[in-house]
Design a protein around this motif. Structure first.
Motif, PDB file in Angstrom:
ATOM      1  N   TRP A 227      29.496  -4.925 -48.699  1.00 45.64           N
ATOM      2  CA  TRP A 227      30.819  -5.351 -48.250  1.00 45.64           C
ATOM      3  C   TRP A 227      31.410  -6.524 -49.004  1.00 45.64           C
ATOM      4  O   TRP A 227      32.627  -6.780 -48.885  1.00 45.64           O
ATOM      5  CB  TRP A 227      30.795  -5.701 -46.763  1.00 45.64           C
ATOM      6  CG  TRP A 227      30.117  -7.022 -46.451  1.00 45.64           C
ATOM      7  CD1 TRP A 227      28.826  -7.210 -46.126  1.00 45.64           C
ATOM      8  CD2 TRP A 227      30.725  -8.324 -46.418  1.00 45.64           C
ATOM      9  NE1 TRP A 227      28.557  -8.541 -45.897  1.00 45.64           N
ATOM     10  CE2 TRP A 227      29.712  -9.254 -46.071  1.00 45.64           C
ATOM     11  CE3 TRP A 227      32.023  -8.800 -46.653  1.00 45.64           C
ATOM     12  CZ2 TRP A 227      29.956 -10.623 -45.970  1.00 45.64           C
ATOM     13  CZ3 TRP A 227      32.263 -10.168 -46.547  1.00 45.64           C
ATOM     14  CH2 TRP A 227      31.237 -11.056 -46.196  1.00 45.64           C
TER      15      TRP A 227
ATOM     16  N   TYR B 270      33.298   5.626 -49.291  1.00 48.03           N
ATOM     17  CA  TYR B 270      31.900   5.799 -48.901  1.00 48.03           C
ATOM     18  C   TYR B 270      31.221   4.441 -48.794  1.00 48.03           C
ATOM     19  O   TYR B 270      31.290   3.621 -49.718  1.00 48.03           O
ATOM     20  CB  TYR B 270      31.151   6.648 -49.934  1.00 48.03           C
ATOM     21  CG  TYR B 270      31.476   8.122 -49.900  1.00 48.03           C
ATOM     22  CD1 TYR B 270      30.572   9.041 -49.369  1.00 48.03           C
ATOM     23  CD2 TYR B 270      32.671   8.606 -50.413  1.00 48.03           C
ATOM     24  CE1 TYR B 270      30.859  10.403 -49.354  1.00 48.03           C
ATOM     25  CE2 TYR B 270      32.976   9.962 -50.397  1.00 48.03           C
ATOM     26  CZ  TYR B 270      32.064  10.848 -49.864  1.00 48.03           C
ATOM     27  OH  TYR B 270      32.348  12.197 -49.840  1.00 48.03           O
TER      28      TYR B 270
ATOM     29  N   THR C 136      27.818   2.331 -46.211  1.00 42.16           N
ATOM     30  CA  THR C 136      26.965   2.376 -45.031  1.00 42.16           C
ATOM     31  C   THR C 136      27.733   1.799 -43.851  1.00 42.16           C
ATOM     32  O   THR C 136      28.721   1.066 -44.011  1.00 42.16           O
ATOM     33  CB  THR C 136      25.669   1.580 -45.248  1.00 42.16           C
ATOM     34  OG1 THR C 136      26.006   0.196 -45.456  1.00 42.16           O
ATOM     35  CG2 THR C 136      24.876   2.113 -46.431  1.00 42.16           C
ATOM     36  N   GLN C 137      27.277   2.121 -42.654  1.00 44.21           N
ATOM     37  CA  GLN C 137      28.006   1.672 -41.463  1.00 44.21           C
ATOM     38  C   GLN C 137      28.037   0.152 -41.346  1.00 44.21           C
ATOM     39  O   GLN C 137      29.096  -0.443 -41.082  1.00 44.21           O
ATOM     40  CB  GLN C 137      27.381   2.283 -40.207  1.00 44.21           C
ATOM     41  CG  GLN C 137      28.144   1.933 -38.935  1.00 44.21           C
ATOM     42  CD  GLN C 137      27.524   2.566 -37.704  1.00 44.21           C
ATOM     43  OE1 GLN C 137      26.387   2.279 -37.369  1.00 44.21           O
ATOM     44  NE2 GLN C 137      28.269   3.437 -37.041  1.00 44.21           N
TER      45      GLN C 137
ATOM     46  N   TYR D 271      30.443  -1.358 -43.959  1.00 42.03           N
ATOM     47  CA  TYR D 271      31.857  -1.094 -43.672  1.00 42.03           C
ATOM     48  C   TYR D 271      32.356  -1.971 -42.525  1.00 42.03           C
ATOM     49  O   TYR D 271      33.405  -2.625 -42.625  1.00 42.03           O
ATOM     50  CB  TYR D 271      32.072   0.377 -43.333  1.00 42.03           C
ATOM     51  CG  TYR D 271      33.496   0.685 -42.920  1.00 42.03           C
ATOM     52  CD1 TYR D 271      34.529   0.660 -43.852  1.00 42.03           C
ATOM     53  CD2 TYR D 271      33.808   0.968 -41.594  1.00 42.03           C
ATOM     54  CE1 TYR D 271      35.836   0.924 -43.481  1.00 42.03           C
ATOM     55  CE2 TYR D 271      35.113   1.232 -41.201  1.00 42.03           C
ATOM     56  CZ  TYR D 271      36.126   1.208 -42.151  1.00 42.03           C
ATOM     57  OH  TYR D 271      37.426   1.457 -41.770  1.00 42.03           O
ATOM     58  N   LEU D 272      31.600  -2.005 -41.432  1.00 42.43           N
ATOM     59  CA  LEU D 272      32.056  -2.763 -40.269  1.00 42.43           C
ATOM     60  C   LEU D 272      32.055  -4.261 -40.531  1.00 42.43           C
ATOM     61  O   LEU D 272      32.964  -4.983 -40.099  1.00 42.43           O
ATOM     62  CB  LEU D 272      31.179  -2.425 -39.064  1.00 42.43           C
ATOM     63  CG  LEU D 272      31.276  -0.972 -38.565  1.00 42.43           C
ATOM     64  CD1 LEU D 272      30.321  -0.750 -37.404  1.00 42.43           C
ATOM     65  CD2 LEU D 272      32.699  -0.608 -38.168  1.00 42.43           C
TER      66      LEU D 272
ATOM     67  N   SER E 236      39.269   4.306 -42.624  1.00 40.39           N
ATOM     68  CA  SER E 236      38.186   5.224 -42.264  1.00 40.39           C
ATOM     69  C   SER E 236      37.183   5.228 -43.409  1.00 40.39           C
ATOM     70  O   SER E 236      37.465   4.737 -44.511  1.00 40.39           O
ATOM     71  CB  SER E 236      38.714   6.635 -42.007  1.00 40.39           C
ATOM     72  OG  SER E 236      39.195   7.212 -43.211  1.00 40.39           O
ATOM     73  N   TYR E 237      36.008   5.786 -43.151  1.00 40.83           N
ATOM     74  CA  TYR E 237      34.981   5.822 -44.185  1.00 40.83           C
ATOM     75  C   TYR E 237      34.057   7.007 -43.970  1.00 40.83           C
ATOM     76  O   TYR E 237      34.015   7.609 -42.889  1.00 40.83           O
ATOM     77  CB  TYR E 237      34.178   4.517 -44.219  1.00 40.83           C
ATOM     78  CG  TYR E 237      33.139   4.368 -43.121  1.00 40.83           C
ATOM     79  CD1 TYR E 237      31.784   4.382 -43.432  1.00 40.83           C
ATOM     80  CD2 TYR E 237      33.497   4.204 -41.780  1.00 40.83           C
ATOM     81  CE1 TYR E 237      30.816   4.233 -42.433  1.00 40.83           C
ATOM     82  CE2 TYR E 237      32.547   4.052 -40.787  1.00 40.83           C
ATOM     83  CZ  TYR E 237      31.209   4.068 -41.122  1.00 40.83           C
ATOM     84  OH  TYR E 237      30.254   3.924 -40.145  1.00 40.83           O
ATOM     85  N   CYS E 238      33.309   7.357 -45.023  1.00 44.16           N
ATOM     86  CA  CYS E 238      32.244   8.355 -44.963  1.00 44.16           C
ATOM     87  C   CYS E 238      30.928   7.599 -44.989  1.00 44.16           C
ATOM     88  O   CYS E 238      30.688   6.817 -45.916  1.00 44.16           O
ATOM     89  CB  CYS E 238      32.327   9.321 -46.141  1.00 44.16           C
ATOM     90  SG  CYS E 238      33.855  10.281 -46.208  1.00 44.16           S
ATOM     91  N   ARG E 239      30.094   7.824 -43.992  1.00 46.72           N
ATOM     92  CA  ARG E 239      28.898   7.004 -43.848  1.00 46.72           C
ATOM     93  C   ARG E 239      27.790   7.412 -44.831  1.00 46.72           C
ATOM     94  O   ARG E 239      27.432   8.577 -44.952  1.00 46.72           O
ATOM     95  CB  ARG E 239      28.349   7.074 -42.429  1.00 46.72           C
ATOM     96  CG  ARG E 239      27.215   6.062 -42.194  1.00 46.72           C
ATOM     97  CD  ARG E 239      26.492   6.281 -40.898  1.00 46.72           C
ATOM     98  NE  ARG E 239      27.389   6.178 -39.752  1.00 46.72           N
ATOM     99  CZ  ARG E 239      26.946   6.155 -38.491  1.00 46.72           C
ATOM    100  NH1 ARG E 239      25.647   6.263 -38.223  1.00 46.72           N
ATOM    101  NH2 ARG E 239      27.802   6.055 -37.502  1.00 46.72           N
TER     102      ARG E 239
ATOM    103  N   GLU F  36      23.741   6.761 -45.632  1.00 47.29           N
ATOM    104  CA  GLU F  36      22.511   6.371 -44.956  1.00 47.29           C
ATOM    105  C   GLU F  36      21.356   6.514 -45.924  1.00 47.29           C
ATOM    106  O   GLU F  36      21.492   7.125 -46.988  1.00 47.29           O
ATOM    107  CB  GLU F  36      22.266   7.259 -43.735  1.00 47.29           C
ATOM    108  CG  GLU F  36      23.343   7.175 -42.671  1.00 47.29           C
ATOM    109  CD  GLU F  36      23.092   8.130 -41.521  1.00 47.29           C
ATOM    110  OE1 GLU F  36      22.850   7.648 -40.407  1.00 47.29           O
ATOM    111  OE2 GLU F  36      23.119   9.352 -41.754  1.00 47.29           O
TER     112      GLU F  36
ATOM    113  N   GLU G 133      23.087  -3.726 -45.091  1.00 48.02           N
ATOM    114  CA  GLU G 133      22.665  -2.338 -45.330  1.00 48.02           C
ATOM    115  C   GLU G 133      23.150  -1.899 -46.709  1.00 48.02           C
ATOM    116  O   GLU G 133      23.963  -0.992 -46.851  1.00 48.02           O
ATOM    117  CB  GLU G 133      23.206  -1.423 -44.224  1.00 48.02           C
ATOM    118  CG  GLU G 133      22.546  -0.056 -44.159  1.00 48.02           C
ATOM    119  CD  GLU G 133      23.160   0.843 -43.090  1.00 48.02           C
ATOM    120  OE1 GLU G 133      22.649   1.959 -42.891  1.00 48.02           O
ATOM    121  OE2 GLU G 133      24.165   0.435 -42.454  1.00 48.02           O
TER     122      GLU G 133
END
Length: 363
Positions: free
Chosen positions: A84, A104, A106-107, A110-111, A162-165, A167, A190
């Motif tokens: 981030w 794209y 990771t969660q 992004y958050l 919005s995003y694509c996670r 992992e 992450e």
């Protein structure tokens, strides 16, 4: 040892091919670390961007130059963020809007980026203030930290909505090559690295850099965090799951070979810092601010002291959570640290003995 296969560095707005379908570019940064490496992955019908640069200076102009000169008439398909931090996501919203493509990440990255990019000085609460006081920085540190709370918004375009996670183990197929996500932690929550087995290439972001050490830091939003534990675990795991001979494409400095050598060096580097801090806490119960010279031999200006304090507290938290340090709060509200591990004298003797045995001609 580390080796560097490329003698020349791409000029701003230009690309350098480093593997089949993989291109290296640079964007300027307004700080002592004056650049970030970004990467373009060519697909049959477009391009994937890995990391974005910071929303400052000529970055937008340089991206437009790249679009005009180097995309061969193919569009951008997606934007990927390793993590981030604003030099990696500062232009993500603009790029995704410019090409109307997915983002794209990771969660956790992004958050976290979403929160920090929207924060302002008025969001600086009593927990952040207490964290600065506990570190020993006092009222000046509180004022500086409060002011910096809104700084990320000034160098980051509005984040994608919005995003694509991504992992651990996520696979992306690009130009027939499969890229697998390998998660690292500690520098950020992450961090997504990308590894192509067929190319034997690792896009490492800030998780592995050849000539500087990534900042492992504790901040006021999670003052009891233990990122150094997560970092050390990641270093060990990367040696297990990634090949020693991979070409590493880092976010700073230059591409290199010698992944496992670098990972082992980073482990030893932090272990040296840990035992040095333990030794410094044998007498006097110092604060984090007073311990900075143990980790940093150079003078620190105002720009760097916040990162340095965060790094020092990360090491102190690691030792505290492991039961090797105790801490107390003094009359000024500062944490004071004291070594309590009974094995420390033996470990110090062993360390001194091993240093004396090193042939200085070979160092």
């Amino acid at each position: 040892m580390l080796t560097y296969p490329f003698e020349d560095i791409p000029a701003p707005g230009e690309l350098k091919k480093v593997a089949e379908g993989v291109y290296w570019l640079r964007m300027p940064l307004p700080m002592a670390l004056d650049h970030i490496n970004l990467y373009l992955l060519e697909d049959a019908d477009g391009w994937w961007i890995v990391d974005t640069g910071m929303a400052v200076g000529r970055t937008e102009e340089l991206w437009e130059q790249i679009f005009e000169r180097h995309l061969q008439g193919k569009p951008v398909k997606a934007v990927i963020a390793t993590h981030w931090h604003p030099d990696h996501t500062g232009m993500a919203g603009w790029l995704c809007d410019r090409w109307q493509v997915p983002f794209y990440a990771t969660q956790a990255e992004y958050l976290t980026g979403l929160v920090y990019s929207r924060s302002a000085p008025e969001h600086f609460g009593w927990t952040n203030e207490r964290h600065q006081m506990r570190s020993g920085l006092g009222d000046k540190g509180v004022a500086s930290a409060r002011q910096s709370m809104g700084g990320i918004a000034r160098i980051t375009r509005p984040m994608p909505t919005s995003y694509c996670r991504l992992e651990e183990g996520t696979r992306l197929t690009i130009n027939g090559q499969r890229w697998q996500v390998v998660i690292g932690r500690g520098h950020s929550p992450e961090h997504a690295c990308l590894f192509s087995d067929s190319l034997n290439v690792l896009i490492s972001g800030d998780q592995v850099i050849p000539r500087i050490t990534s900042n492992i830091s504790v901040s006021g939003d999670e003052p009891e965090a233990n990122p150094l534990k997560a970092w050390m675990t990641s270093l060990e795991r990367f040696q297990e799951v990634l090949p020693e001979d991979a070409l590493v494409l880092p976010a700073h400095n230059v591409p290199f070979y010698g992944l496992h050598y670098r990972l082992r060096y980073l482990e030893e580097h932090h272990e040296e810092h840990l035992i040095a801090l333990e030794e410094a806490c044998l007498e006097g119960e110092p604060t984090a601010l007073e311990l900075l010279p143990v980790l940093f031999k150079r003078d620190l200006d105002e720009q760097h002291i916040g990162l340095a304090i965060g790094e020092c507290i990360a090491h102190l938290n690691y030792l505290y959570h492991r039961g090797q340090l105790e801490r107390s709060v003094d009359s000024e509200g500062r944490y004071c640290y004291q070594s309590v591990d009974e094995t420390l004298p033996m470990r110090l003797r062993k360390r001194k003995h091993s240093v004396e045995e090193v042939d200085p001609i070979q160092v």
